[in-house]
Design a protein around this motif. Structure first.
Motif, PDB file in Angstrom:
ATOM      1  N   TRP A  31      23.279  87.963  44.000  1.00  0.00           N
ATOM      2  CA  TRP A  31      21.959  87.438  43.647  1.00  0.00           C
ATOM      3  C   TRP A  31      21.598  87.795  42.196  1.00  0.00           C
ATOM      4  CZ3 TRP A  31      17.223  90.194  42.701  1.00  0.00           C
ATOM      5  CH2 TRP A  31      16.103  89.358  42.537  1.00  0.00           C
ATOM      6  N   ILE A  34      23.430  85.533  40.000  1.00  0.00           N
ATOM      7  CA  ILE A  34      22.891  84.161  40.060  1.00  0.00           C
ATOM      8  C   ILE A  34      21.694  84.013  39.110  1.00  0.00           C
ATOM      9  CG2 ILE A  34      21.723  82.455  41.545  1.00  0.00           C
ATOM     10  CD1 ILE A  34      24.725  82.781  42.168  1.00  0.00           C
ATOM     11  N   ARG A  64      35.752  90.292  32.024  1.00  0.00           N
ATOM     12  CA  ARG A  64      36.720  89.930  33.063  1.00  0.00           C
ATOM     13  C   ARG A  64      36.738  90.946  34.205  1.00  0.00           C
ATOM     14  NH1 ARG A  64      40.250  85.763  31.557  1.00  0.00           N
ATOM     15  NH2 ARG A  64      39.782  85.124  29.433  1.00  0.00           N
ATOM     16  N   GLU A  67      33.717  90.122  36.203  1.00  0.00           N
ATOM     17  CA  GLU A  67      33.909  88.898  36.992  1.00  0.00           C
ATOM     18  C   GLU A  67      34.809  89.133  38.198  1.00  0.00           C
ATOM     19  OE1 GLU A  67      34.927  85.592  34.205  1.00  0.00           O
ATOM     20  OE2 GLU A  67      33.583  86.863  33.043  1.00  0.00           O
ATOM     21  N   LEU A  70      32.555  90.604  40.642  1.00  0.00           N
ATOM     22  CA  LEU A  70      31.713  89.529  41.162  1.00  0.00           C
ATOM     23  C   LEU A  70      32.483  88.699  42.193  1.00  0.00           C
ATOM     24  CD1 LEU A  70      29.210  87.563  41.034  1.00  0.00           C
ATOM     25  CD2 LEU A  70      30.470  86.338  39.255  1.00  0.00           C
ATOM     26  N   GLY A  71      33.721  88.352  41.852  1.00  0.00           N
ATOM     27  CA  GLY A  71      34.557  87.575  42.766  1.00  0.00           C
ATOM     28  C   GLY A  71      34.792  88.324  44.068  1.00  0.00           C
ATOM     29  N   LEU A  74      31.592  88.185  46.072  1.00  0.00           N
ATOM     30  CA  LEU A  74      31.412  86.826  46.601  1.00  0.00           C
ATOM     31  C   LEU A  74      32.347  86.564  47.777  1.00  0.00           C
ATOM     32  CD1 LEU A  74      29.868  84.148  45.893  1.00  0.00           C
ATOM     33  CD2 LEU A  74      31.919  83.458  44.666  1.00  0.00           C
ATOM     34  N   LEU A  75      33.627  86.955  47.603  1.00  0.00           N
ATOM     35  CA  LEU A  75      34.623  86.698  48.644  1.00  0.00           C
ATOM     36  C   LEU A  75      34.328  87.529  49.899  1.00  0.00           C
ATOM     37  CD1 LEU A  75      37.228  85.235  49.429  1.00  0.00           C
ATOM     38  CD2 LEU A  75      38.532  87.094  48.371  1.00  0.00           C
ATOM     39  N   HIS A  77      31.391  88.682  50.860  1.00  0.00           N
ATOM     40  CA  HIS A  77      30.161  88.151  51.467  1.00  0.00           C
ATOM     41  C   HIS A  77      30.452  86.855  52.228  1.00  0.00           C
ATOM     42  CE1 HIS A  77      25.717  88.502  51.515  1.00  0.00           C
ATOM     43  NE2 HIS A  77      25.701  87.177  51.549  1.00  0.00           N
ATOM     44  N   ALA A  78      31.313  86.012  51.630  1.00  0.00           N
ATOM     45  CA  ALA A  78      31.675  84.740  52.268  1.00  0.00           C
ATOM     46  C   ALA A  78      32.455  84.978  53.565  1.00  0.00           C
ATOM     47  CB  ALA A  78      32.495  83.889  51.302  1.00  0.00           C
ATOM     48  N   LEU A  79      33.452  85.871  53.518  1.00  0.00           N
ATOM     49  CA  LEU A  79      34.297  86.105  54.693  1.00  0.00           C
ATOM     50  C   LEU A  79      33.524  86.811  55.801  1.00  0.00           C
ATOM     51  CD1 LEU A  79      37.598  87.187  52.901  1.00  0.00           C
ATOM     52  CD2 LEU A  79      37.207  85.053  54.160  1.00  0.00           C
ATOM     53  N   GLY A 115      43.928  86.394  42.843  1.00  0.00           N
ATOM     54  CA  GLY A 115      42.781  85.940  42.041  1.00  0.00           C
ATOM     55  C   GLY A 115      42.462  86.925  40.928  1.00  0.00           C
ATOM     56  N   ILE A 118      44.932  86.760  38.114  1.00  0.00           N
ATOM     57  CA  ILE A 118      44.729  85.610  37.211  1.00  0.00           C
ATOM     58  C   ILE A 118      43.588  85.895  36.231  1.00  0.00           C
ATOM     59  CG2 ILE A 118      44.048  83.172  37.085  1.00  0.00           C
ATOM     60  CD1 ILE A 118      45.425  82.788  39.842  1.00  0.00           C
ATOM     61  N   ILE A 119      42.455  86.406  36.764  1.00  0.00           N
ATOM     62  CA  ILE A 119      41.294  86.656  35.896  1.00  0.00           C
ATOM     63  C   ILE A 119      41.627  87.733  34.850  1.00  0.00           C
ATOM     64  CG2 ILE A 119      38.909  87.499  35.829  1.00  0.00           C
ATOM     65  CD1 ILE A 119      38.564  86.329  38.659  1.00  0.00           C
TER      66      ILE A 119
ATOM     67  N   PHE B  34      29.932  78.415  51.348  1.00  0.00           N
ATOM     68  CA  PHE B  34      31.321  78.838  51.588  1.00  0.00           C
ATOM     69  C   PHE B  34      32.254  77.869  50.862  1.00  0.00           C
ATOM     70  CE2 PHE B  34      35.297  79.462  53.845  1.00  0.00           C
ATOM     71  CZ  PHE B  34      35.321  80.835  54.037  1.00  0.00           C
ATOM     72  N   LEU B  38      32.684  79.090  46.589  1.00  0.00           N
ATOM     73  CA  LEU B  38      34.075  79.540  46.454  1.00  0.00           C
ATOM     74  C   LEU B  38      34.899  78.558  45.629  1.00  0.00           C
ATOM     75  CD1 LEU B  38      34.923  81.136  49.939  1.00  0.00           C
ATOM     76  CD2 LEU B  38      34.363  82.289  47.796  1.00  0.00           C
ATOM     77  N   PHE B  41      33.785  79.059  41.941  1.00  0.00           N
ATOM     78  CA  PHE B  41      34.396  80.260  41.343  1.00  0.00           C
ATOM     79  C   PHE B  41      35.880  80.009  41.043  1.00  0.00           C
ATOM     80  CE2 PHE B  41      36.306  84.439  41.081  1.00  0.00           C
ATOM     81  CZ  PHE B  41      35.367  85.197  40.412  1.00  0.00           C
ATOM     82  N   PHE B  46      40.204  80.038  37.999  1.00  0.00           N
ATOM     83  CA  PHE B  46      41.643  79.859  38.242  1.00  0.00           C
ATOM     84  C   PHE B  46      42.163  78.556  37.645  1.00  0.00           C
ATOM     85  CE2 PHE B  46      40.333  82.231  42.310  1.00  0.00           C
ATOM     86  CZ  PHE B  46      40.291  83.424  41.627  1.00  0.00           C
TER      87      PHE B  46
END
Lengths: 140, 135
Positions: A31, A34, A64, A67, A70-71, A74-75, A77-79, A115, A118-119, B34, B38, B41, B46
Motif C-alpha cells: 500500500w 502504491i 533494485r 523492488e 516489493l516483489g 506482492l507475491l 500477499h497474492a499467494l 524473478g 532478473i531484477i 492476482f 502480478l 509487475f 521481467f
C-alpha cells in the motif's frame, strides 16, 4: 495499539499466525508503494523530468533491492490471499491448510528466486568477473 | 471482528449488509489483482527493465495503446479499492477510540480519492494516443 500487537503475535497454531502477520505487513508495505507509485506516474504527465529522476533511482542498485522486496511482498500477499480465498470458498479445504501453506512457499521461492535474479542482474553481473578474477588468477 | 481460526483472515460477516459487501469486494478485487498486479509487475521488471521505461517511453509505447491505458486504469481502480478496504481493516484494529478512528479512516478515504483523481487524470490526459492513431 498494544491490543493489536497482542492479537498479531498471540500463538494460535503456528502457520496461521505467521501467515496472518506476514499478510498484514506485506499488505501495508505494498500500500505504501502504491501511494508513491500513483504519484510518480502522475508526474509522467505533470513533470516528466521529475519522473525520469525517480525512474533513475528505481533502476539503481538500491532501487533494485527495494523492488525485489516489493516483489516479494506482492507475491507473498497474492499467494497467501489465494489460500485465504480458497479456504473461504471451500471450507472443507481447511483440512489441507498446512499443505496449502507449504505449497504457497514452494511457489513463492520457485517464482521469486528467478524473478529476483532478473531484477538484480545488473548488480550480480558485475560481481562475476570480479569474483572470478580473485579466484582464478589471470581471469578478468 | 470475527476471524477465520485457520487463515486468521476476516470471517464472512454475518450481520450488516455493508460489511458483507466489503468482505465480497475485497475478495473480488483480490482475484482481479492476482492477474492485473502480478502481470504488471512481470511486464515492468521481467519483460522490460526499469531503466528503459522513461516518461517518453510511456507516452510513445506503453500508453500509445488504448488496451494498456484501459488495463492500467482498471488496475488503478482495483488496487485503490482493495488497499482502501484492507487499510480500513488494519487501521480499525489499531485505532479503537471512535473519534480517532473516524478521523484516521476519513484521512484514508480522502487520500484514496486524491490518488484516484491524479491517477485517472494522467491515464486520460497524457498525450500519446495520437501516436497509435498515426500508425
Amino acid at each position: 495499539m498494544s491490543r493489536y500487537l497482542g492479537l498479531a503475535f498471540t500463538y494460535r497454531g503456528g502457520a496461521g499466525s505467521w501467515a496472518y502477520v506476514l499478510h498484514r505487513l506485506s499488505g501495508i508495505g505494498v500500500w505504501l508503494f502504491i501511494v508513491l507509485h500513483v504519484l510518480d506516474i502522475w508526474l509522467v504527465g505533470a513533470n516528466a523530468e521529475a519522473y525520469d529522476e525517480i525512474l533513475a533511482f528505481y533502476a539503481s542498485p538500491a532501487g533494485r533491492v527495494m523492488e525485489t522486496l516489493l516483489g516479494a511482498a506482492l507475491l507473498y500477499h497474492a499467494l497467501n490471499g489465494m489460500r485465504i480465498l480458497l479456504i473461504d470458498l471451500w471450507p472443507s479445504l481447511t483440512r489441507w491448510h498446512r499443505q496449502l501453506w507449504w505449497l504457497s512457499w514452494i511457489l513463492f521461492f520457485g517464482l521469486g528466486v528467478p524473478g529476483a535474479l532478473i531484477i538484480l542482474k545488473p548488480i550480480w553481473q558485475g560481481l562475476i568477473p570480479a569474483v572470478a578474477g580473485l579466484v582464478i588468477p589471470g581471469v578478468r | 471482528m470475527a476471524y477465520n481460526p485457520i487463515t486468521r483472515a476476516r470471517a464472512k460477516p454475518s450481520g450488516g449488509r455493508g460489511e458483507t459487501l466489503v468482505w465480497y469486494l475485497t475478495r473480488l478485487s483480490a482475484v482481479a489483482l492476482f492477474v492485473l498486479a502480478l502481470s504488471h509487475f512481470s511486464i515492468t521488471h521481467f519483460v522490460f527493465d526499469p531503466s528503459e521505461q522513461t516518461a517518453e517511453w510511456i507516452r510513445e509505447n506503453r500508453w500509445s495503446s488504448l488496451v494498456w491505458r484501459s488495463f492500467d486504469w482498471l488496475m488503478l481502480m482495483m488496487v485503490l479499492l482493495h488497499s482502501a478496504l484492507g487499510m480500513r481493516t488494519v487501521l480499525s484494529d489499531i485505532v479503537t477510540r471512535p473519534r480517532a478512528r473516524m478521523l484516521v479512516l476519513s484521512g484514508l478515504y480522502i487520500l484514496t480519492i486524491i490518488l484516484f483523481v491524479l491517477g485517472s487524470a494522467v491515464v486520460f490526459t497524457l498525450p500519446g494516443m495520437e501516436v497509435a492513431a498515426a500508425r
